[in-house]
Structures are given as structure tokens and as C-alpha cells.
Design a protein around this motif. Structure first.
Motif, short mmCIF file in Angstrom:
data_model
loop_
_atom_site.label_atom_id
_atom_site.label_comp_id
_atom_site.label_asym_id
_atom_site.label_seq_id
_atom_site.Cartn_x
_atom_site.Cartn_y
_atom_site.Cartn_z
N VAL A 101 -2.60 -4.70 1.75
CA VAL A 101 -2.33 -3.41 1.12
C VAL A 101 -2.95 -3.35 -0.27
CG1 VAL A 101 -0.11 -3.97 0.03
CG2 VAL A 101 -0.54 -1.65 0.83
N GLN A 102 -3.04 -4.47 -0.97
CA GLN A 102 -3.70 -4.49 -2.27
C GLN A 102 -5.18 -4.14 -2.10
OE1 GLN A 102 -2.26 -5.03 -5.25
NE2 GLN A 102 -4.14 -4.91 -6.44
N ARG A 103 -5.79 -4.73 -1.10
CA ARG A 103 -7.20 -4.45 -0.84
C ARG A 103 -7.40 -2.97 -0.52
NH1 ARG A 103 -7.70 -7.54 3.25
NH2 ARG A 103 -8.51 -9.38 2.17
N LEU A 104 -6.52 -2.42 0.30
CA LEU A 104 -6.61 -1.02 0.69
C LEU A 104 -6.43 -0.10 -0.52
CD1 LEU A 104 -6.78 1.22 2.83
CD2 LEU A 104 -4.33 0.86 3.28
N ALA A 105 -5.41 -0.39 -1.33
CA ALA A 105 -5.11 0.48 -2.48
C ALA A 105 -6.24 0.47 -3.50
CB ALA A 105 -3.81 0.04 -3.14
N GLU A 106 -6.90 -0.66 -3.68
CA GLU A 106 -7.97 -0.74 -4.65
C GLU A 106 -9.20 0.04 -4.22
OE1 GLU A 106 -8.89 -4.69 -5.88
OE2 GLU A 106 -6.80 -5.21 -6.28
N ARG A 107 -9.26 0.40 -2.94
CA ARG A 107 -10.40 1.17 -2.43
C ARG A 107 -10.17 2.67 -2.47
NH1 ARG A 107 -11.51 -2.65 2.89
NH2 ARG A 107 -12.55 -4.36 1.80
N ARG A 109 -9.80 6.05 -4.38
CA ARG A 109 -10.12 6.67 -5.67
C ARG A 109 -8.84 7.22 -6.31
NH1 ARG A 109 -14.82 8.87 -7.73
NH2 ARG A 109 -15.86 8.60 -5.70
N GLY A 110 -8.63 6.94 -7.54
CA GLY A 110 -7.45 7.42 -8.25
C GLY A 110 -6.29 6.46 -8.19
N LEU A 111 -6.18 5.70 -7.11
CA LEU A 111 -5.07 4.77 -6.95
C LEU A 111 -5.42 3.38 -7.47
CD1 LEU A 111 -2.18 4.54 -5.85
CD2 LEU A 111 -3.15 3.96 -3.61
N ARG A 112 -6.71 3.09 -7.57
CA ARG A 112 -7.16 1.75 -7.94
C ARG A 112 -6.57 1.26 -9.27
NH1 ARG A 112 -11.19 -2.14 -7.49
NH2 ARG A 112 -12.07 -2.83 -9.45
N PRO A 113 -6.61 2.05 -10.36
CA PRO A 113 -6.06 1.52 -11.62
C PRO A 113 -4.59 1.13 -11.51
CG PRO A 113 -7.40 3.47 -12.05
CD PRO A 113 -7.23 3.38 -10.56
N VAL A 279 -4.28 10.21 2.08
CA VAL A 279 -4.03 8.81 1.70
C VAL A 279 -2.85 8.24 2.47
CG1 VAL A 279 -3.35 7.30 -0.20
CG2 VAL A 279 -5.04 9.11 -0.58
N ILE A 280 -1.80 9.03 2.64
CA ILE A 280 -0.64 8.58 3.42
C ILE A 280 -1.09 8.22 4.83
CG2 ILE A 280 1.56 9.29 4.45
CD1 ILE A 280 2.00 11.00 1.92
N GLY A 281 -1.93 9.06 5.43
CA GLY A 281 -2.45 8.76 6.76
C GLY A 281 -3.32 7.52 6.77
N ARG A 282 -4.09 7.34 5.72
CA ARG A 282 -5.00 6.19 5.63
C ARG A 282 -4.21 4.89 5.54
NH1 ARG A 282 -9.85 5.71 1.13
NH2 ARG A 282 -10.57 3.60 1.64
N PHE A 283 -3.06 4.91 4.89
CA PHE A 283 -2.26 3.70 4.74
C PHE A 283 -1.53 3.33 6.03
CE2 PHE A 283 -3.39 3.53 0.47
CZ PHE A 283 -2.80 2.46 -0.17
N GLY A 284 -1.37 4.26 6.94
CA GLY A 284 -0.82 3.97 8.26
C GLY A 284 0.51 3.23 8.22
N ARG A 312 -10.38 -12.53 -12.44
CA ARG A 312 -11.54 -12.25 -11.61
C ARG A 312 -11.05 -11.67 -10.30
NH1 ARG A 312 -16.56 -12.86 -11.99
NH2 ARG A 312 -16.30 -14.03 -13.93
N HIS A 313 -11.69 -10.58 -9.89
CA HIS A 313 -11.18 -9.78 -8.79
C HIS A 313 -11.01 -10.62 -7.54
CE1 HIS A 313 -10.82 -6.53 -5.89
NE2 HIS A 313 -10.49 -5.76 -6.91
N LEU A 314 -9.86 -10.48 -6.90
CA LEU A 314 -9.49 -11.30 -5.74
C LEU A 314 -10.44 -11.09 -4.58
CD1 LEU A 314 -7.43 -13.20 -4.46
CD2 LEU A 314 -6.12 -11.19 -3.75
N PHE A 315 -10.94 -9.86 -4.41
CA PHE A 315 -11.70 -9.54 -3.19
C PHE A 315 -13.20 -9.43 -3.44
CE2 PHE A 315 -7.48 -7.50 -2.82
CZ PHE A 315 -6.96 -8.42 -1.94
N SER A 316 -13.59 -8.86 -4.58
CA SER A 316 -15.01 -8.61 -4.79
C SER A 316 -15.65 -9.56 -5.78
CB SER A 316 -15.20 -7.17 -5.31
OG SER A 316 -14.65 -7.05 -6.60
N GLY A 317 -14.84 -10.35 -6.50
CA GLY A 317 -15.39 -11.22 -7.51
C GLY A 317 -15.64 -10.53 -8.83
#
Length: 357
Positions: A101-107, A109-113, A279-284, A312-317
């Protein structure tokens, strides 16, 4: 008070943001039961050995947590110590893996910060089914501040108390006590007639084991929602929040929650950007996390949650500059990635010191 009570470990995999998790659990610092102060979570918990004051700290960091708890009164049995540990794991979401869910939320727009600032927050749960109902029904069609005030008065009147170290601690009321309470007594704390009747009805069903968490846990989310909504006075919103905050069903998003919808809409306001419904639909199956993100963002804006430290970013470095950014000359973070004064915002002044082992 048992000064220097031996602490016990609670295994936790990083990242784990204790402060953020507790703040979202309590919703407001005026919560009478769940207290955040001095960089730790304190709570009077009803156990098989009576009411015990439990303190939980992270002696490590968000990314390398070393979570420990101490029981500060009484001589609890080994079984009760296990009960306390299990209750804390449930409340703090320590067995939930937030990676996907962290990976999903960071992708988004607007929710990442917000996702970066709340990195390590787990979806908290109330420790019992009745506490979930008792912490949701009073909030029907009310603001968080009004609901917390009503619950606080109910706790003061019907909850067990513990006097320790010159302070009085309050446990959440037991269902049998509320089931036997008079309607007028329940209303005196600010509950409407309908809410008082609903709460007492639910308390009676739980006390008699007509309604059990085990029974609900065995049902699909759809069937559990229907089961809860068959109770007079429990509608779709109440049923959804009870499942989310009581049973950890993160596949539900509370419908018609104007406060959460407004908060989520504000987070996604950037143009172009997805709509809240998209976004709610995307989070499933993880859509319930959006409820916690909306609440967490509000608490950050009030200075009640400090952003997780930047790493250092967990997923992208990459280095996520949005998270943990501090002005030059500001105070350093605490050992769990929180600002050292954040735990005192709206909380009780405390000089209780003790050694942790």
C-alpha cells in the motif's frame, strides 16, 4: 507505580511510525484512554488481572524499530502478559505489512507527500469489538471533536479507573456495564436517545455473546456488513468503520463520510489528478488505508504527527525530499523519527521518568 518496570519486546518490522499510528488511533489528543506523551503510548487496559497501565515505546527508529512495552502496575500473570502483548500488536497493526500500500500510495499524484510523511504508519484497531462500537456510534453525523468529547464523558462515567503516580487513568467501559446502564445515564454524556439505545443494545449483544468478533471474522466483508446493519441503529457508515477500525478490514471505505471525503479531496486537489472516487477504486482491497491517510494528513497539519524521517527511497532508490524535511536550525527528531515536542501537543504534562530495560 513500579518505577523501572522491566520492558518486554514487541517484534516489529520497519518501517514503523509509532507516533503516527497512535495519533490516528486516538484521533484527537483529548482522547481519555489512548494517551501520547513523552514520546510513548500509554493506556489503561482491561485485562484478566484487572486494569493495567501499559506503556509502549520505540527505542529504535522508524526504519529500525525496537518496540518495547512495560506494565507499570500490579503483578500480571504470564498469561496476562501475553494478552497485553497481543492487544498491543492488534492496536498498533504490528502484524500488517504496509509495503504494497505504501508503494501504491506513493504513485498517486497528490497523495505521495502524505504517504511519505506517514511512512511506517500502520492501520490501528481498537482492542475489542465493543470498544469499536463505543468509539464509532457516538460519532454518527458529528465532528471528530464532538464525538471524542462524548466518548470521553462516557469513559469518565462508566469506565474503570486506575490511580497511579498521582494521576487517574481511565479504561474503556466494559459492555456489561453499558448494557446495564440506564438510557438517561447514557444520554447525560451527550448521546442522543437513538445512539444511547443502539449502544446499549450492542453492549447487551456482546456481553451475552450473541454478537462476537469470532462470528464476524468468519464472514466475508459483504456478509459482515450485512450482519452489522441488521442491528437497529447501525447503518452503512457505522458498520464500515466498525469493520475497518475494529476488525482490521482494510477493504472497506466508510461511505458518506463528509470529513474523510473532504480531506481526501484536498489531498488530490492538484490538476491534472485523479478524483477521490477513482483513487478509492484504484486502491481496491486496500481502500480503507485512504481513511487513515485522510485523517493522518489532518493530524500532520495540526502539528500532532511529525513526518517520517527522510531516507533513501524504499522502492525507487530516490531520496524523497517531501518526507521529513525540516527548516534549518529546527530540533532533531526523536528516536522513532518524531519531533521531541510533538507528544506534548494537547497532551498531559508529565514528569514521570523511569528506566527502561
Amino acid at each position: 507505580m513500579n518505577e523501572g518496570s522491566a520492558s518486554r519486546p514487541l517484534q516489529a518490522v520497519g518501517p514503523f511510525h509509532l507516533q503516527a499510528t497512535v495519533r490516528v488511533l486516538q484521533r484527537r489528543p483529548t482522547n481519555r484512554v489512548d494517551i501520547w506523551e513523552d514520546g510513548c503510548h500509554r493506556r489503561a487496559l482491561s485485562t484478566p488481572d484487572g486494569v493495567l497501565l501499559v506503556e509502549t515505546r520505540n527505542l529504535g527508529s522508524v526504519d529500525d524499530p525496537q518496540v518495547r512495552f512495560a506494565i507499570l502496575n500490579g503483578k500480571p500473570s504470564r498469561a496476562t502478559q501475553g494478552f497485553v502483548a497481543a492487544s498491543l500488536r492488534r492496536m498498533l497493526g504490528l502484524d500488517v505489512d504496509p509495503t504494497s500500500v505504501q508503494r501504491l500510495a506513493e504513485r498517486v499524484r497528490g497523495l505521495r507527500p502524505t504517504a511519505l510523511a506517514l511512512r511506517g504508519m500502520r492501520p490501528p484497531r481498537f482492542p475489542s469489538l465493543f470498544e469499536a462500537f463505543g468509539s464509532v456510534i457516538p460519532f454518527q453525523q458529528l465532528s471528530l471533536d464532538a464525538g471524542v468529547s462524548i466518548v470521553g464523558r462516557m469513559v469518565d462515567r462508566f469506565g474503570a479507573t486506575l490511580d497511579l503516580g498521582g494521576e487517574r487513568w481511565h479504561a474503556f467501559p466494559e459492555p456489561a456495564v453499558v448494557a446495564e446502564a440506564g438510557i438517561e445515564a447514557l444520554k447525560s454524556g451527550g448521546l442522543s436517545l437513538q445512539k444511547a439505545e443502539t449502544l446499549r443494545r450492542v453492549a447487551g449483544q456482546i456481553a451475552s455473546r450473541e454478537l462476537t468478533e469470532e462470528r464476524l471474522a468468519a464472514l466475508s466483508t459483504r456478509d459482515a456488513l450485512a450482519e452489522l446493519m441488521s442491528i437497529p441503529g447501525v447503518g452503512p457508515w457505522t458498520a464500515a468503520v466498525v469493520l475497518l477500525r475494529g476488525l482490521g478490514r482494510t477493504d472497506v471505505f466508510p461511505p458518506n463520510d463528509t470529513g474523510v471525503a473532504r480531506g481526501l479531496g484536498a489531498l488530490l486537489e492538484r490538476k491534472p489528478g485523479p478524483t477521490p472516487a477513482a483513487v478509492i477504486g484504484r486502491f481496491g482491497e486496500q481502500r480503507g488505508y485512504l481513511y487513515f491517510y485522510s485523517l493522518g494528513a489532518q493530524l500532520i497539519s495540526r502539528g500532532l504527527i511529525d513526518p517520517a524521517p527522510r531516507v533513501r527511497h524504499l522502492f525507487s532508490g530516490r531520496l524523497p525530499l517531501e518526507a521529513g524535511r525540516r527548516k534549518k536550525g529546527s530540533s532533531q527528531q526523536g528516536v522513532d523519527g518524531s519531533h521531541p515536542i510533538a507528544g506534548r501537543v494537547g497532551g498531559r504534562k508529565s514528569s514521570r521518568g523511569r528506566s527502561w530495560q
